[in-house]
Scaffold this motif. Structure first.
Motif, short mmCIF file in Angstrom:
data_model
loop_
_atom_site.label_atom_id
_atom_site.label_comp_id
_atom_site.label_asym_id
_atom_site.label_seq_id
_atom_site.Cartn_x
_atom_site.Cartn_y
_atom_site.Cartn_z
N LEU A 209 90.25 -2.89 51.92
CA LEU A 209 91.70 -2.77 52.07
C LEU A 209 91.95 -2.45 53.54
O LEU A 209 91.31 -1.56 54.09
CB LEU A 209 92.26 -1.64 51.21
CG LEU A 209 92.31 -1.85 49.69
CD1 LEU A 209 92.76 -0.57 49.01
CD2 LEU A 209 93.22 -3.00 49.33
N VAL A 210 92.87 -3.16 54.13
CA VAL A 210 93.17 -2.94 55.54
C VAL A 210 94.66 -2.75 55.72
O VAL A 210 95.46 -3.63 55.38
CB VAL A 210 92.70 -4.13 56.41
CG1 VAL A 210 93.06 -3.89 57.87
CG2 VAL A 210 91.20 -4.33 56.25
N GLU A 211 95.03 -1.59 56.27
CA GLU A 211 96.43 -1.31 56.54
C GLU A 211 96.77 -1.72 57.97
O GLU A 211 95.92 -1.71 58.86
CB GLU A 211 96.75 0.19 56.38
CG GLU A 211 96.46 0.78 55.03
CD GLU A 211 95.10 1.44 54.98
OE1 GLU A 211 94.88 2.31 54.13
OE2 GLU A 211 94.23 1.08 55.81
N SER A 212 98.03 -2.05 58.15
CA SER A 212 98.54 -2.35 59.49
C SER A 212 100.03 -2.07 59.51
O SER A 212 100.65 -1.87 58.46
CB SER A 212 98.26 -3.81 59.86
OG SER A 212 98.91 -4.68 58.95
N SER B 112 101.65 -2.79 55.97
CA SER B 112 101.00 -3.79 55.12
C SER B 112 99.65 -3.28 54.67
O SER B 112 98.96 -2.57 55.41
CB SER B 112 100.83 -5.10 55.88
OG SER B 112 102.06 -5.64 56.28
N CYS B 113 99.27 -3.67 53.49
CA CYS B 113 97.96 -3.34 52.93
C CYS B 113 97.38 -4.65 52.39
O CYS B 113 97.85 -5.16 51.37
CB CYS B 113 98.10 -2.31 51.83
SG CYS B 113 96.58 -1.96 50.91
N ALA B 114 96.42 -5.19 53.11
CA ALA B 114 95.83 -6.47 52.73
C ALA B 114 94.48 -6.26 52.09
O ALA B 114 93.65 -5.50 52.60
CB ALA B 114 95.69 -7.36 53.97
N ALA B 115 94.26 -6.95 50.98
CA ALA B 115 93.00 -6.83 50.26
C ALA B 115 92.11 -8.04 50.52
O ALA B 115 92.60 -9.16 50.65
CB ALA B 115 93.25 -6.69 48.77
N SER B 116 90.82 -7.78 50.59
CA SER B 116 89.86 -8.87 50.67
C SER B 116 88.68 -8.52 49.78
O SER B 116 88.36 -7.35 49.57
CB SER B 116 89.38 -9.08 52.11
OG SER B 116 88.79 -7.91 52.62
N TYR C 133 89.31 2.09 45.60
CA TYR C 133 89.33 1.42 46.90
C TYR C 133 90.39 2.02 47.80
O TYR C 133 91.54 2.21 47.39
CB TYR C 133 89.59 -0.07 46.71
CG TYR C 133 88.60 -0.74 45.80
CD1 TYR C 133 89.02 -1.35 44.62
CD2 TYR C 133 87.24 -0.75 46.10
CE1 TYR C 133 88.11 -1.96 43.77
CE2 TYR C 133 86.32 -1.36 45.25
CZ TYR C 133 86.77 -1.95 44.09
OH TYR C 133 85.86 -2.53 43.26
N TRP C 134 89.99 2.29 49.05
CA TRP C 134 90.87 2.91 50.03
C TRP C 134 90.80 2.16 51.35
O TRP C 134 89.73 1.71 51.75
CB TRP C 134 90.47 4.37 50.26
CG TRP C 134 90.78 5.26 49.10
CD1 TRP C 134 90.04 5.42 47.97
CD2 TRP C 134 91.91 6.12 48.96
NE1 TRP C 134 90.65 6.32 47.13
CE2 TRP C 134 91.79 6.77 47.71
CE3 TRP C 134 93.01 6.40 49.76
CZ2 TRP C 134 92.75 7.69 47.26
CZ3 TRP C 134 93.95 7.31 49.32
CH2 TRP C 134 93.81 7.95 48.07
N GLY C 135 91.93 2.10 52.03
CA GLY C 135 91.93 1.58 53.38
C GLY C 135 91.61 2.69 54.36
O GLY C 135 91.47 3.86 53.99
N GLN C 136 91.52 2.31 55.63
CA GLN C 136 91.13 3.28 56.66
C GLN C 136 92.32 4.09 57.17
O GLN C 136 92.13 5.11 57.82
CB GLN C 136 90.46 2.56 57.83
CG GLN C 136 91.42 1.94 58.85
CD GLN C 136 92.16 0.72 58.32
OE1 GLN C 136 91.84 0.18 57.25
NE2 GLN C 136 93.17 0.29 59.07
N GLY C 137 93.51 3.63 56.87
CA GLY C 137 94.70 4.35 57.27
C GLY C 137 95.32 3.81 58.55
O GLY C 137 94.63 3.21 59.39
#
Length: 123
Positions: free
Chosen positions: A4-7, A21-25, A112-116
């Motif tokens: 998960l990647v936030e931007s 945004s929170c994009a999943a891959s 699952y967590w993004g990096q923030g």
């Protein structure tokens, strides 16, 4: 690779807006509960908003109701957090989390967590 990647974070003046945004891959968000959390320095992590897949229900923390809007785009495999009328107290690192059995703002139920991404509201 599941990720998960936030931007979308940044510096904004009080009263301004940002869209996170929170994009999943590596996996498909459809079927997952997605939540946004935030953590300010010296404070505990708190839930901001969450959206469920099975019925589309949405929840907001009282502190952001009427100002923040969560949405999901399954075609883009992403979730968004539109933040309006930002206040200095909204300053925090914002993270998204996902789990098929995620329960609202219960941190332990999300795998699952993004990096923030840092959001700073200041004049």
């Amino acid at each position: 690779q599941v990720q998960l990647v936030e931007s979308g974070g940044g510096l904004v003046q009080p009263g301004g807006s940002l869209r996170l945004s929170c994009a999943a891959s590596g996996f498909t968000l459809d079927g997952y509960a997605i939540a946004w959390f935030r953590q300010a320095p010296g404070k505990e992590r708190e839930g901001v908003s969450c959206i469920f897949s099975h019925d589309g229900s949405i929840y907001y923390a009282d502190s952001v109701k009427g100002r923040f809007t969560i949405s999901r785009d399954n075609a883009k495999n992403a979730v968004y957090l539109q933040m309006n009328s930002l206040k200095p107290e909204d300053t925090a690192v914002y993270s998204c989390a996902a789990d098929p059995r995620g329960l609202g703002f219960v941190v332990s139920t999300y795998t699952y967590w993004g990096q923030g991404t840092q959001v700073t509201v200041s004049s």
